[in-house]
Design a protein around this motif. Structure first.
Motif, short mmCIF file in Angstrom:
data_model
loop_
_atom_site.label_atom_id
_atom_site.label_comp_id
_atom_site.label_asym_id
_atom_site.label_seq_id
_atom_site.Cartn_x
_atom_site.Cartn_y
_atom_site.Cartn_z
N GLY A 185 -26.72 17.01 14.32
CA GLY A 185 -27.21 17.29 12.98
C GLY A 185 -27.44 18.77 12.74
O GLY A 185 -28.33 19.15 11.97
N GLY A 186 -26.65 19.61 13.39
CA GLY A 186 -26.75 21.05 13.17
C GLY A 186 -27.81 21.74 14.01
O GLY A 186 -28.09 22.93 13.78
N ARG A 187 -28.38 21.05 14.99
CA ARG A 187 -29.44 21.66 15.81
C ARG A 187 -28.89 22.06 17.18
O ARG A 187 -27.94 21.47 17.69
N SER A 188 -29.50 23.07 17.78
CA SER A 188 -29.15 23.47 19.14
C SER A 188 -29.60 22.39 20.12
O SER A 188 -30.45 21.56 19.81
N ILE A 189 -29.00 22.42 21.31
CA ILE A 189 -29.29 21.42 22.34
C ILE A 189 -30.09 22.06 23.46
O ILE A 189 -29.67 23.05 24.05
N ASP A 214 -26.30 26.50 21.98
CA ASP A 214 -26.80 27.26 20.83
C ASP A 214 -25.77 27.21 19.69
O ASP A 214 -24.63 27.63 19.86
N VAL A 215 -26.18 26.71 18.54
CA VAL A 215 -25.24 26.55 17.42
C VAL A 215 -24.75 27.89 16.88
O VAL A 215 -23.73 27.94 16.17
N SER A 216 -25.45 28.97 17.17
CA SER A 216 -25.04 30.28 16.65
C SER A 216 -24.42 31.18 17.72
O SER A 216 -24.14 32.34 17.46
N ALA A 217 -24.19 30.62 18.91
CA ALA A 217 -23.76 31.46 20.04
C ALA A 217 -22.36 32.03 19.87
O ALA A 217 -22.05 33.09 20.41
N GLY A 218 -21.50 31.38 19.10
CA GLY A 218 -20.11 31.83 19.04
C GLY A 218 -19.77 32.64 17.81
O GLY A 218 -18.59 32.82 17.50
N ASN A 219 -20.78 33.16 17.11
CA ASN A 219 -20.53 33.80 15.82
C ASN A 219 -19.56 34.97 15.89
O ASN A 219 -18.72 35.14 15.02
N SER A 220 -19.69 35.82 16.92
CA SER A 220 -18.86 37.03 16.96
C SER A 220 -17.78 36.97 18.03
O SER A 220 -17.06 37.96 18.23
N LEU A 221 -17.66 35.85 18.72
CA LEU A 221 -16.74 35.79 19.85
C LEU A 221 -15.29 35.99 19.44
O LEU A 221 -14.54 36.70 20.10
N MET A 222 -14.87 35.36 18.34
CA MET A 222 -13.47 35.46 17.94
C MET A 222 -13.08 36.88 17.61
O MET A 222 -12.06 37.40 18.08
#
Length: 341
Positions: free
Chosen positions: A152-156, A262-270
């Motif tokens: 549901g959009g939350r981190s684990i 973390d749902v935001s962990a991959g924001n800048s990876l690409m």
């Protein structure tokens, strides 16, 4: 009247050799300038601990960049690597925390997801002939949304509340966390060792084997490679599968380092992975995708960001400065390369 023209090697040879040297070493010169500048402003910059901190930070970006490099070698481009790495770190955390699975099962399942994504990309691009940028961009959005659905959009994290109201009972095993946090001899981070092993393997394959030559031949002219007898579709499919498999490995290491999904962990990876791969074109005047250049490009980006952070540069200026330096590096190298031809 006869016009005398000096055609001796000394007339133009010196300029050409200096220009050629600048093309081959331009990125290294700029890297050295950055290191000297940051060290002058912050004496702790060149400490061993900080150097390995930089390498640990760029390990995942470099891995993803190697995947982009392999897909570029066959004339494609994989924009989905960052989203896949983000999905992978969520997937491995989900298996460990929510499903209470073992580390081995979580890693194998996550690598399997990578293979499936690579096959899906290859089906769209190779079989259906969807342009690679469009196909992988669509996959990027699909994967970015998919990682949010199970929670549901939350981190684990251990003990988190699940959608059905129960609490997660799983945890991150120490052996799994060691993949992202342990250090050999208390100095060299394990992700750096994994990057070194992956980079060495794929450098050897791409630069020293017949398979690597065929990869580049397909990228140079798929029709010519096909007429020469190369199974071009198979090589393009393998390239996208390898790109996705390496991205999944990067996601696993990211989860092991963070100790959570973390749902935001991959924001800048690409973007960072693509930057590393493109800088690789300029390393040693290669003018083509190459594994060694990609690793150097990732280190280049990592040194720049680490130095800006140590100098307390405002966060809203960091991307701008990074863009200026990258554009300058590429413009200088490719501009000199064009003039030397």
């Amino acid at each position: 009247m006869t016009t005398l023209v000096n055609t001796s090697p000394a007339a133009g040879g010196s300029a050409f050799s200096w220009r050629s040297l600048a093309v081959r070493s331009g990125v290294f010169v700029l890297l050295a300038i950055m290191v000297v500048a940051f060290q002058a402003q912050e004496p702790a910059f060149l400490r061993v601990a900080n150097i390995f901190s930089i390498l640990q930070a760029v390990a995942i970006v470099a891995l993803l960049g190697i995947g982009v490099t392999i897909s570029s070698a066959v004339g494609g481009f994989d924009l989905s690597v960052g989203a896949l790495a983000a999905l992978a770190q969520m997937a491995v955390a989900y298996v460990l925390i929510v499903l209470n699975g073992s580390a081995a099962v979580a890693i194998l399942a996550t690598l399997g997801i990578g293979v499936l994504v690579g096959l899906a990309n290859a089906f769209l691009i190779v079989r259906l002939r969807v342009p690679d940028l469009l196909a992988t961009l669509g996959m990027l959005f699909l994967l970015a949304g998919l990682q949010l659905i199970p929670t549901g959009g939350r981190s684990i994290a251990p003990g988190m509340a699940l959608l059905d109201g129960s609490a997660a009972t799983g945890s991150f095993p120490a052996a799994f966390l060691a993949l992202g946090r342990a250090r050999l001899w208390n100095i060299v981070p394990v992700p750096v060792l994994i990057l070194a092993a992956v980079a060495l393997v794929f450098w050897f394959i791409m630069e020293r084997t017949r398979w690597g030559r065929v990869f580049y031949a397909v990228g140079g002219s798929e029709l010519a490679a096909h007429l020469a007898g190369a199974p071009t579709r198979r090589y393009r499919t393998v390239a996208y599968v390898l790109s996705s498999l390496i991205a999944s490995l990067g996601g696993i290491l990211l989860a092991a380092r963070l100790g959570r999904g973390d749902v935001s962990a991959g924001n800048s990876l690409m973007l960072d992975a693509v930057a590393a791969s493109l800088i690789g074109y300029a390393v040693l005047g290669a003018s083509r995708p190459n594994v060694f250049g990609t690793v150097v490009g990732a280190v280049f980006v990592g040194v720049l960001l680490n130095g800006l952070t140590m100098l307390n540069a405002p966060y809203y200026l960091q991307d701008f400065i990074k863009g200026v330096v990258l554009i300058a590096a590429l413009a200088l190298t490719f501009g000199l390369a064009r003039r030397s031809r």
